[in-house]
Write an enzyme that holds these catalytic residues in place. Sequence first.
Site, PDB file in Angstrom:
ATOM      1  N   HIS A 116       0.814  -1.224   0.000  1.00 45.81           N
ATOM      2  CA  HIS A 116       0.000   0.000   0.000  1.00 45.81           C
ATOM      3  C   HIS A 116       0.850   1.278   0.000  1.00 45.81           C
ATOM      4  CE1 HIS A 116      -2.985   2.984   0.916  1.00 45.81           C
ATOM      5  NE2 HIS A 116      -2.488   3.178   2.117  1.00 45.81           N
ATOM      6  N   HIS A 128       3.500   7.094   5.018  1.00 40.67           N
ATOM      7  CA  HIS A 128       2.300   7.806   5.437  1.00 40.67           C
ATOM      8  C   HIS A 128       1.471   7.085   6.504  1.00 40.67           C
ATOM      9  CE1 HIS A 128       0.039   5.318   2.494  1.00 40.67           C
ATOM     10  NE2 HIS A 128      -0.991   5.586   3.268  1.00 40.67           N
ATOM     11  N   GLU A 139       0.358   6.135  12.302  1.00 40.82           N
ATOM     12  CA  GLU A 139      -0.942   5.623  12.706  1.00 40.82           C
ATOM     13  C   GLU A 139      -0.916   4.123  13.021  1.00 40.82           C
ATOM     14  OE1 GLU A 139      -4.091   6.468  10.011  1.00 40.82           O
ATOM     15  OE2 GLU A 139      -5.634   6.098  11.519  1.00 40.82           O
ATOM     16  N   ASP A 140      -0.234   3.361  12.182  1.00 44.36           N
ATOM     17  CA  ASP A 140      -0.378   1.900  12.280  1.00 44.36           C
ATOM     18  C   ASP A 140       0.827   1.157  12.842  1.00 44.36           C
ATOM     19  OD1 ASP A 140      -2.875   2.166  11.231  1.00 44.36           O
ATOM     20  OD2 ASP A 140      -2.245   1.834   9.161  1.00 44.36           O
ATOM     21  N   ASP A 160      -3.033   8.185  -1.326  1.00 44.26           N
ATOM     22  CA  ASP A 160      -3.433   7.144  -0.380  1.00 44.26           C
ATOM     23  C   ASP A 160      -4.879   6.718  -0.667  1.00 44.26           C
ATOM     24  OD1 ASP A 160      -3.666   5.627   2.098  1.00 44.26           O
ATOM     25  OD2 ASP A 160      -4.647   7.393   2.969  1.00 44.26           O
ATOM     26  N   ASP A 174     -23.194  13.718 -26.645  1.00 42.13           N
ATOM     27  CA  ASP A 174     -21.746  13.936 -26.588  1.00 42.13           C
ATOM     28  C   ASP A 174     -21.061  12.995 -25.611  1.00 42.13           C
ATOM     29  OD1 ASP A 174     -23.229  15.220 -24.733  1.00 42.13           O
ATOM     30  OD2 ASP A 174     -22.152  17.118 -24.811  1.00 42.13           O
TER      31      ASP A 174
HETATM   32 MN    MN Z   1      -2.893   4.548   3.772  1.00 43.54          MN
END
Ligand code: MN
Length: 714
Positions: free
Chosen positions: A48, A72, A76-77, A139, A259
Amino acid sequence: MIRINDILDQVNSYMPDADTSLIQKAYVYSAKVHAGQTRLSGEPYLSHPLATAFILAQLKLDVASIAAGLLHDTIEDTLATFEELQELFGTDVAEIVEGVTKISQIEFQSKIHKQAENIRKMILAMSKDIRVLLVKLADRLHNMRTLNFQREEKQVKIARETLDIYAPLASRLGIDWIKRELEDLSFQYMYPVEYEALSRDVEARLGKRKVYVEEVKEIISRKMAEYGLSCRVLGRPKHLFSIFRKMRRRNVTLDEIYDLIAFRIILNTPKECYEALGIVHSVWKPVPGRFKDYISLPKANMYQSLHTTVIGPYGERMEIQIRTEEMDKIASEGIAAHWLYKEGKVVQKEQAKQFDWLTQLMEWQKELEDPREFLESVRMDLFSNEVYVLTPDGDIKEFPSGATPIDFAYAIHTEVGHHCAGAKVNGRMVPLKYELQNGDVVEIITSKHHVPSRDWLKIAKTGRARARIRQWIKTEEREKSLVLGRELCAREFRKHRLDFNEFVKSGGGDIVAAFSFKSLEDLLIAVGYGKISPTQIVGKLVRADAKDDQDEQPEIVQEEPRKHGAGSQGVLIHGHDDIMIHLAKCCTPVPGDDVVGYITRGRGITVHRTNCPNIVNLDPERQIEVKWDITKESGYPVRLAVTTTDQKGMLAAVSNAISAAEANIMEAKVTTSPDLRASFTFTVEASDASHLRRVMAGVRKVDGVLKVERINAS
Ligand code: MN
């Protein structure tokens, strides 16, 4: 799966001299801290951040952005911290990652209050450094591409958020390919059935149109060559979501959308673009009103192009875009095509200009306290199409589509807005509700006596104008409520032989606090608004006095002689757009009628005619003397019932009589009764009672008119 070498190759293709060691270091670090984690797809988690970083490299961003893309999700993780990233990769990278983390933690919920708060947070996070937003977009794009691994419920939620927030942001940054891809992916998850059907249908149609596309391209190329212009011609199908949106908006089927394919002519210079436009218009007839010149008036995201719609070889509508190679590059790549963060180089002022909208959002998020109002501003100003208009001096101003001269006036200056009396567009007077068009030259006419009215809120589209108008109304309401509250209290005090002036001089004594107000002014304003009644105040006062002075003789205050001026004449009615005074809809008084005021809760005073049957049911305590004070000549609606003999042409004859008396007819209803009579109900605009009498007298004179009556609403 994207590999680190794919990213490095891509970076080398546009920045051959770049030092990519930071990217490699970020890769190693990210692999270490994400080790053992997997995605829902079963792939290692690292896939990812790699995919995110690759998208950023496709956007041709700087080394720091790409490193931040790889990192990134680490704060957080994983166990990584801001401080650690700062030490290893520098403040820039660490701050971008922190910003992205902040945005990711925001849950965009449906509750208005929550949502406004979240958008506020997002704006704060991305306004520090636009790269935060670019990393977040990359992301989100990869997450959308792999959304099929999520639970269905989550799919819809993420898709909606993408469509509401991230696709418009990509559009604002001018990154067209990301916007299209985000929209089509969201469409697929939000409306799976419609998506399937439409993609099947469109594909079938496009298959049949291959020959047609080639034919049109051939005609264009040949014509351009005839005039000595060398160009590239593209015929590209529009993206599904834009077709879907068009079908929804116009409520039409695919058959009615001609169109599906947008043709594009790419030339070398802007001058050639205008020549090419002339040639196109000489071959095919242009559809009026569809020509847009974004070359001389570029969009806020720097997009430049000529757009026109013509009637093609088979009588069908054809959309054609004409632009230079450079403009085409900007159109597809957005800001990255002409603006690049280079190592140690801060974005220059000139280049930062395109982020004006971001600065503006920052301002509003400080100014607008009401979450509803704030959201509305963001929606209108960030997420809608723009129009570009000019001041008489040639300055370009940008507005959301649907904006009016009022928005323009407030964009110049608050005072210009407040006193905006009219507008000239391209030298001609227009009504204030006129919708600004691209390229209009707008001039505002101001008058000292002109002030905003509540109706302006319906006309103004920008957050700035609406906030300023609301502010003005609020102040005005306070002032009027204060005058009204003072008058109502003075009356009530007189009735109980209490000294109001003394009460005011003492600042209201304990009474202000007893009603939990901060000042006497606030208390009086509350009375004016009808939130509390003067009787309540006097009641409190008398009770307090009784307690204090149990043994003393109550002091008798002489009723003061009535002063001259507004107070003694009762409340003055200035017109039907008066903020605190409303004319009753039941009996529709006009200036000159005998009237009485009734204090309503929260809406100030409603003015009824003294013979209105509704008055009887109203609390006499809350009735108040009112007087007309009209200087303007605008009309007031009045209902008239006219009974005539049932013969041809009566409606026309009566209408003529009304018009002859210089009154407008707002509405006319006809009912024929079985007794050979006709009944009409007219709503006419009369300027005052004597005008109304003239109108009624005029109608009475019409041959066949049996009765004319002024009536109340049923
Ligand atoms: Mn992410």
